[in-house]
Motif scaffolding. Sequence first.
Motif, PDB file in Angstrom:
ATOM      1  N   ARG A 286       3.683  -2.006  -8.362  1.00 38.47           N
ATOM      2  CA  ARG A 286       3.281  -0.109  -7.712  1.00 38.47           C
ATOM      3  C   ARG A 286       1.748  -0.279  -8.640  1.00 38.47           C
ATOM      4  O   ARG A 286       3.105   0.556 -10.386  1.00 38.47           O
ATOM      5  CB  ARG A 286       3.886   0.186  -7.016  1.00 38.47           C
ATOM      6  N   GLU A 287       0.996   0.640  -8.446  1.00 40.41           N
ATOM      7  CA  GLU A 287       0.159   1.087 -10.089  1.00 40.41           C
ATOM      8  C   GLU A 287       0.773   2.657  -9.830  1.00 40.41           C
ATOM      9  O   GLU A 287       0.121   3.315 -10.699  1.00 40.41           O
ATOM     10  CB  GLU A 287      -1.270   0.353 -10.424  1.00 40.41           C
ATOM     11  N   GLU A 288       0.352   2.940  -8.030  1.00 42.73           N
ATOM     12  CA  GLU A 288       0.354   4.069  -8.370  1.00 42.73           C
ATOM     13  C   GLU A 288       1.517   4.954  -8.676  1.00 42.73           C
ATOM     14  O   GLU A 288       2.750   4.789  -8.283  1.00 42.73           O
ATOM     15  CB  GLU A 288      -0.016   5.073  -6.244  1.00 42.73           C
ATOM     16  N   LYS A 289       1.659   5.863  -9.508  1.00 47.32           N
ATOM     17  CA  LYS A 289       2.881   6.137  -9.617  1.00 47.32           C
ATOM     18  C   LYS A 289       3.691   7.847  -8.310  1.00 47.32           C
ATOM     19  O   LYS A 289       2.808   7.752  -7.937  1.00 47.32           O
ATOM     20  CB  LYS A 289       3.064   8.213 -11.139  1.00 47.32           C
ATOM     21  N   PRO A 290       4.761   7.267  -8.756  1.00 44.56           N
ATOM     22  CA  PRO A 290       5.596   7.941  -8.029  1.00 44.56           C
ATOM     23  C   PRO A 290       5.838   9.172  -7.728  1.00 44.56           C
ATOM     24  O   PRO A 290       5.065   9.956  -8.790  1.00 44.56           O
ATOM     25  CB  PRO A 290       7.508   7.441  -7.919  1.00 44.56           C
ATOM     26  N   PHE A 291       5.934  10.226  -6.736  1.00 43.12           N
ATOM     27  CA  PHE A 291       6.740  11.406  -6.890  1.00 43.12           C
ATOM     28  C   PHE A 291       7.081  11.790  -8.048  1.00 43.12           C
ATOM     29  O   PHE A 291       8.242  11.199  -8.715  1.00 43.12           O
ATOM     30  CB  PHE A 291       7.632  11.533  -5.775  1.00 43.12           C
ATOM     31  N   PRO A 292       6.646  12.963  -8.918  1.00 46.50           N
ATOM     32  CA  PRO A 292       6.034  14.339  -8.341  1.00 46.50           C
ATOM     33  C   PRO A 292       4.569  14.049  -8.968  1.00 46.50           C
ATOM     34  O   PRO A 292       4.514  14.990  -8.960  1.00 46.50           O
ATOM     35  CB  PRO A 292       6.736  15.365  -9.628  1.00 46.50           C
ATOM     36  N   LEU A 293       3.940  13.057  -9.567  1.00 47.49           N
ATOM     37  CA  LEU A 293       2.561  11.964  -9.783  1.00 47.49           C
ATOM     38  C   LEU A 293       1.709  12.094  -8.534  1.00 47.49           C
ATOM     39  O   LEU A 293       0.749  12.029  -8.532  1.00 47.49           O
ATOM     40  CB  LEU A 293       2.662  11.579 -10.802  1.00 47.49           C
ATOM     41  N   SER A 294       2.714  11.707  -7.239  1.00 54.45           N
ATOM     42  CA  SER A 294       2.089  11.520  -5.580  1.00 54.45           C
ATOM     43  C   SER A 294       3.589  11.973  -4.520  1.00 54.45           C
ATOM     44  O   SER A 294       3.865  13.033  -5.245  1.00 54.45           O
ATOM     45  CB  SER A 294       1.368   9.868  -5.759  1.00 54.45           C
ATOM     46  N   LYS A 295       2.281  11.961  -3.924  1.00 53.92           N
ATOM     47  CA  LYS A 295       2.988  12.447  -2.866  1.00 53.92           C
ATOM     48  C   LYS A 295       4.627  11.860  -2.798  1.00 53.92           C
ATOM     49  O   LYS A 295       4.977  10.740  -2.381  1.00 53.92           O
ATOM     50  CB  LYS A 295       2.446  12.361  -1.029  1.00 53.92           C
ATOM     51  N   PHE A 296       5.311  12.672  -1.701  1.00 56.55           N
ATOM     52  CA  PHE A 296       7.166  12.257  -1.426  1.00 56.55           C
ATOM     53  C   PHE A 296       6.620  10.669  -0.418  1.00 56.55           C
ATOM     54  O   PHE A 296       5.916  11.287   0.494  1.00 56.55           O
ATOM     55  CB  PHE A 296       8.147  13.111  -1.627  1.00 56.55           C
ATOM     56  N   PRO A 297       7.479  10.420  -0.893  1.00 52.71           N
ATOM     57  CA  PRO A 297       7.642   8.944   0.382  1.00 52.71           C
ATOM     58  C   PRO A 297       8.410   9.512   1.723  1.00 52.71           C
ATOM     59  O   PRO A 297       9.208  10.317   1.963  1.00 52.71           O
ATOM     60  CB  PRO A 297       8.414   8.131   0.360  1.00 52.71           C
ATOM     61  N   SER A 298       7.921   9.665   2.907  1.00 48.88           N
ATOM     62  CA  SER A 298       8.577   9.617   4.249  1.00 48.88           C
ATOM     63  C   SER A 298       8.033   8.709   5.713  1.00 48.88           C
ATOM     64  O   SER A 298       7.494   7.857   5.448  1.00 48.88           O
ATOM     65  CB  SER A 298       7.109  11.106   5.128  1.00 48.88           C
TER      66      SER A 298
END
Length: 103
Positions: free
Chosen positions: A88-100
Motif C-alpha cells: 500500500r502506498e497511501e499512509k494509514p491513519f493519522p495521515l489519512s482517514k481512519f478505516p471504517s
Amino acid sequence: MSDTSTSPEPAESVADTTQKDEPLWQRFLYMIAFAILANIAFSVTLFLGVVQFVLLLVRKEKNAELLKFSRNLAAFVGECLSYIVFAREEKPFPLSKFPSIEG
C-alpha cells in the motif's frame, strides 16, 4: 524457454511503486512509526477481545459498539502492515482517514 508475458509495460520495481517525491529514508521512518502504532493498536485490539468476552459472559450478548470499534482497529492494523510491506502506498491513519468497516 521463452518469456510468456506479453505485457507492453515493464514490470514495476519497488523504487517505481514508492511515491516519487518521498525519499526512501523518509519511508523507512514512516514504516518504523507505523510499526509502533500497529503494535499498540494490536495490543488494544487483544484487550478489547477480552473485554468483549467478559461482557458476553455477563450480558449473554455482544456489545455492538465495541465490536464495530474492534473491527475498525483491526483494519487499521492491516493498513499499517500493508504500508510496511509495500503493498500500500497511501499512509494509514493519522495521515489519512481512519478505516471504517460496515456490518
